[in-house]
Scaffold this motif. Structure first.
Motif, PDB file in Angstrom:
ATOM      1  N   ILE A 162     -39.757 -91.022   8.747  1.00  0.00           N
ATOM      2  CA  ILE A 162     -41.170 -91.323   8.989  1.00  0.00           C
ATOM      3  C   ILE A 162     -41.382 -91.617  10.472  1.00  0.00           C
ATOM      4  CG2 ILE A 162     -43.098 -92.842   8.421  1.00  0.00           C
ATOM      5  CD1 ILE A 162     -41.711 -93.434   5.776  1.00  0.00           C
ATOM      6  N   PRO A 163     -42.255 -90.876  11.146  1.00  0.00           N
ATOM      7  CA  PRO A 163     -42.508 -91.115  12.577  1.00  0.00           C
ATOM      8  C   PRO A 163     -43.411 -92.326  12.792  1.00  0.00           C
ATOM      9  CG  PRO A 163     -43.887 -89.346  11.796  1.00  0.00           C
ATOM     10  CD  PRO A 163     -43.008 -89.724  10.636  1.00  0.00           C
ATOM     11  N   ASP A 164     -43.753 -92.588  14.043  1.00  0.00           N
ATOM     12  CA  ASP A 164     -44.606 -93.726  14.382  1.00  0.00           C
ATOM     13  C   ASP A 164     -46.097 -93.431  14.225  1.00  0.00           C
ATOM     14  OD1 ASP A 164     -42.330 -95.163  15.122  1.00  0.00           O
ATOM     15  OD2 ASP A 164     -42.387 -94.368  17.159  1.00  0.00           O
ATOM     16  N   PHE A 165     -46.437 -92.147  14.045  1.00  0.00           N
ATOM     17  CA  PHE A 165     -47.839 -91.713  13.965  1.00  0.00           C
ATOM     18  C   PHE A 165     -48.621 -92.170  15.191  1.00  0.00           C
ATOM     19  CE2 PHE A 165     -46.432 -91.883   9.523  1.00  0.00           C
ATOM     20  CZ  PHE A 165     -46.731 -90.583   9.143  1.00  0.00           C
ATOM     21  N   TYR A 166     -48.032 -91.890  16.346  1.00  0.00           N
ATOM     22  CA  TYR A 166     -48.646 -92.232  17.631  1.00  0.00           C
ATOM     23  C   TYR A 166     -49.433 -91.013  18.114  1.00  0.00           C
ATOM     24  CZ  TYR A 166     -48.978 -94.166  22.361  1.00  0.00           C
ATOM     25  OH  TYR A 166     -49.432 -94.670  23.564  1.00  0.00           O
ATOM     26  N   PHE A 167     -50.723 -90.962  17.763  1.00  0.00           N
ATOM     27  CA  PHE A 167     -51.535 -89.776  18.010  1.00  0.00           C
ATOM     28  C   PHE A 167     -52.007 -89.661  19.461  1.00  0.00           C
ATOM     29  CE2 PHE A 167     -51.946 -90.495  13.443  1.00  0.00           C
ATOM     30  CZ  PHE A 167     -51.680 -89.221  12.952  1.00  0.00           C
ATOM     31  N   ASN A 168     -51.795 -90.676  20.249  1.00  0.00           N
ATOM     32  CA  ASN A 168     -52.176 -90.595  21.659  1.00  0.00           C
ATOM     33  C   ASN A 168     -51.375 -89.550  22.426  1.00  0.00           C
ATOM     34  OD1 ASN A 168     -54.129 -92.560  21.398  1.00  0.00           O
ATOM     35  ND2 ASN A 168     -52.821 -94.235  22.090  1.00  0.00           N
ATOM     36  N   ASN A 169     -50.231 -89.165  21.849  1.00  0.00           N
ATOM     37  CA  ASN A 169     -49.424 -88.111  22.483  1.00  0.00           C
ATOM     38  C   ASN A 169     -50.221 -86.825  22.648  1.00  0.00           C
ATOM     39  OD1 ASN A 169     -47.105 -89.688  22.696  1.00  0.00           O
ATOM     40  ND2 ASN A 169     -46.380 -89.109  20.656  1.00  0.00           N
ATOM     41  N   PHE A 170     -51.020 -86.502  21.641  1.00  0.00           N
ATOM     42  CA  PHE A 170     -51.781 -85.259  21.681  1.00  0.00           C
ATOM     43  C   PHE A 170     -52.876 -85.311  22.745  1.00  0.00           C
ATOM     44  CE2 PHE A 170     -50.053 -85.517  17.372  1.00  0.00           C
ATOM     45  CZ  PHE A 170     -49.462 -84.267  17.255  1.00  0.00           C
ATOM     46  N   THR A 171     -53.497 -86.460  22.884  1.00  0.00           N
ATOM     47  CA  THR A 171     -54.529 -86.610  23.909  1.00  0.00           C
ATOM     48  C   THR A 171     -53.941 -86.480  25.300  1.00  0.00           C
ATOM     49  OG1 THR A 171     -55.765 -88.099  22.455  1.00  0.00           O
ATOM     50  CG2 THR A 171     -56.346 -88.105  24.785  1.00  0.00           C
ATOM     51  N   GLU A 172     -52.810 -87.175  25.530  1.00  0.00           N
ATOM     52  CA  GLU A 172     -52.178 -87.125  26.849  1.00  0.00           C
ATOM     53  C   GLU A 172     -51.635 -85.731  27.146  1.00  0.00           C
ATOM     54  OE1 GLU A 172     -48.699 -89.455  29.422  1.00  0.00           O
ATOM     55  OE2 GLU A 172     -49.371 -90.226  27.468  1.00  0.00           O
ATOM     56  N   ALA A 173     -51.029 -85.095  26.149  1.00  0.00           N
ATOM     57  CA  ALA A 173     -50.479 -83.751  26.349  1.00  0.00           C
ATOM     58  C   ALA A 173     -51.594 -82.742  26.624  1.00  0.00           C
ATOM     59  CB  ALA A 173     -49.671 -83.331  25.122  1.00  0.00           C
ATOM     60  N   TRP A 174     -52.728 -82.904  25.950  1.00  0.00           N
ATOM     61  CA  TRP A 174     -53.869 -82.006  26.154  1.00  0.00           C
ATOM     62  C   TRP A 174     -54.350 -82.042  27.603  1.00  0.00           C
ATOM     63  CZ3 TRP A 174     -56.529 -78.582  22.992  1.00  0.00           C
ATOM     64  CH2 TRP A 174     -57.762 -78.141  23.459  1.00  0.00           C
ATOM     65  N   VAL A 175     -54.399 -83.247  28.178  1.00  0.00           N
ATOM     66  CA  VAL A 175     -54.901 -83.414  29.539  1.00  0.00           C
ATOM     67  C   VAL A 175     -53.850 -83.009  30.573  1.00  0.00           C
ATOM     68  CG1 VAL A 175     -55.751 -85.079  31.230  1.00  0.00           C
ATOM     69  CG2 VAL A 175     -56.481 -85.247  28.840  1.00  0.00           C
ATOM     70  N   SER A 176     -52.633 -83.505  30.425  1.00  0.00           N
ATOM     71  CA  SER A 176     -51.615 -83.305  31.461  1.00  0.00           C
ATOM     72  C   SER A 176     -51.056 -81.892  31.501  1.00  0.00           C
ATOM     73  CB  SER A 176     -50.460 -84.298  31.267  1.00  0.00           C
ATOM     74  OG  SER A 176     -49.867 -84.137  29.983  1.00  0.00           O
ATOM     75  N   SER A 177     -51.075 -81.182  30.371  1.00  0.00           N
ATOM     76  CA  SER A 177     -50.503 -79.829  30.336  1.00  0.00           C
ATOM     77  C   SER A 177     -51.542 -78.733  30.560  1.00  0.00           C
ATOM     78  CB  SER A 177     -49.827 -79.584  28.982  1.00  0.00           C
ATOM     79  OG  SER A 177     -50.783 -79.571  27.934  1.00  0.00           O
ATOM     80  N   ASN A 178     -52.832 -79.115  30.611  1.00  0.00           N
ATOM     81  CA  ASN A 178     -53.908 -78.126  30.726  1.00  0.00           C
ATOM     82  C   ASN A 178     -53.843 -77.116  29.585  1.00  0.00           C
ATOM     83  OD1 ASN A 178     -56.217 -77.117  32.047  1.00  0.00           O
ATOM     84  ND2 ASN A 178     -55.038 -75.598  33.182  1.00  0.00           N
ATOM     85  N   ILE A 179     -53.400 -77.598  28.412  1.00  0.00           N
ATOM     86  CA  ILE A 179     -53.175 -76.726  27.273  1.00  0.00           C
ATOM     87  C   ILE A 179     -54.482 -76.155  26.729  1.00  0.00           C
ATOM     88  CG2 ILE A 179     -53.322 -78.453  25.432  1.00  0.00           C
ATOM     89  CD1 ILE A 179     -50.600 -75.768  25.711  1.00  0.00           C
ATOM     90  N   GLY A 180     -55.592 -76.886  26.931  1.00  0.00           N
ATOM     91  CA  GLY A 180     -56.880 -76.387  26.464  1.00  0.00           C
ATOM     92  C   GLY A 180     -57.265 -75.081  27.130  1.00  0.00           C
ATOM     93  N   ARG A 181     -57.081 -75.025  28.459  1.00  0.00           N
ATOM     94  CA  ARG A 181     -57.366 -73.800  29.205  1.00  0.00           C
ATOM     95  C   ARG A 181     -56.436 -72.676  28.765  1.00  0.00           C
ATOM     96  NH1 ARG A 181     -61.534 -71.873  32.512  1.00  0.00           N
ATOM     97  NH2 ARG A 181     -60.712 -70.193  33.804  1.00  0.00           N
ATOM     98  N   ALA A 182     -55.176 -73.024  28.527  1.00  0.00           N
ATOM     99  CA  ALA A 182     -54.200 -72.018  28.102  1.00  0.00           C
ATOM    100  C   ALA A 182     -54.545 -71.470  26.723  1.00  0.00           C
ATOM    101  CB  ALA A 182     -52.797 -72.624  28.102  1.00  0.00           C
TER     102      ALA A 182
END
Length: 274
Positions: free
Chosen positions: A46-66
């Motif tokens: 069972i993971p920690d269910f730390y959903f902030n990872n997705f928010t930070e990854a979305w911003v820092s990786s520019n994955i939305g543009r990709a």
């Protein structure tokens, strides 16, 4: 004995599914873990269910543009591919003259040539026409790579259909191609779904050629953006790397789930009948 054999088969299927799911589970597990935690610490189920990872990854990786670039390139390529390959497959299947047979033979020959081999001369052509770092240029490259196999699928599938489908429409005044788009194309939905799935996944995951033709950050597709993002952290932040990977894989998995019921039908009815 029959019951034992069935149990063995079911056990084998369950085991294979379990092995196939493990990489996805590990990926999702990492993406939901808190930053300080590593995989072997604490509960590994069972993971920690730390959903902030997705928010930070979305911003820092520019994955939305990709993702936007990948959607435009993949969608544009598939649309152009379906129009061209279905038209060519229909022509080859219905008008069996020497020219069409020669074209079909050339296309089959092209299927045996890996696309990466043409990268250097293709780069020269793309640069001369201004196709470097443009979505339309990448759409043309991806469509051209996928065209031979798609034409093969369409021509094989349409050859198995009765000509009476179009002939009745032609008697009513339609041309052959008007009859195709208005009537016959409705019957090739299974093979169209197969073309979308097979080539859509390949185009979405295209890295070997995209890395040459898309060098600006704003033009990065999912594979390039993830590669650069992974190099940036070099294994230091597994939670963010996994979150970015999950975000990048969601669209293609969604499309696959929408079309998967047509997948086997399209492959067997198209390729195997040919």
């Amino acid at each position: 004995m029959n019951i034992i054999g069935r149990c063995v088969r079911i056990t084998g299927i369950v085991f294979i599914c379990f092995i196939a799911i493990i990489p996805f589970y590990v990926l999702v597990f990492f993406s939901l873990n808190a930053p300080p935690r590593v995989f072997y610490e604490g509960n590994i189920i069972i993971p920690d269910f730390y959903f902030n990872n997705f928010t930070e990854a979305w911003v820092s990786s520019n994955i939305g543009r990709a993702i936007l670039n990948s959607v435009i390139i993949t969608g544009g390529s598939l649309l152009l591919l379906i129009i061209l390959s279905s038209s060519a497959g229909y022509t080859i299947a219905r008008f069996k003259n020497k020219f069409n047979k020669t074209v079909f033979t050339v296309l089959l020959t092209c299927m045996m040539i890996p696309g990466i081999i043409n990268t250097v001369p293709l780069y020269t052509v793309m640069r001369s026409i201004g196709g470097i770092n443009t979505r339309i240029g990448m759409i043309l490259v991806c469509t051209t790579n996928a065209l031979p196999f798609s034409v093969f699928l369409y021509s094989s599938f349409i050859s198995s259909l009765s000509r009476e489908i179009e002939e009745s429409a032609i008697i009513d005044g339609c041309t052959w191609f008007k009859a195709f788009w208005k009537i016959t194309f409705h019957y090739v939905k299974p093979v169209t779904a197969a073309v979308v799935i097979l080539n859509g996944v390949s185009i979405w995951n295209n890295y070997a050629q995209a890395v040459f033709f898309l060098t600006k950050r704003d033009m990065y597709t999912i594979p390039i953006a993830l590669s650069i993002y992974f190099q940036q952290y070099a294994g230091a932040k597994w939670n963010l790397m996994a979150a970015a990977a999950v975000l990048g894989v969601i669209p293609v998995v969604t499309v696959f789930l929408l079309f998967q019921k047509y997948f086997m039908k399209g492959i067997t009815a198209g390729a195997l009948k040919g």
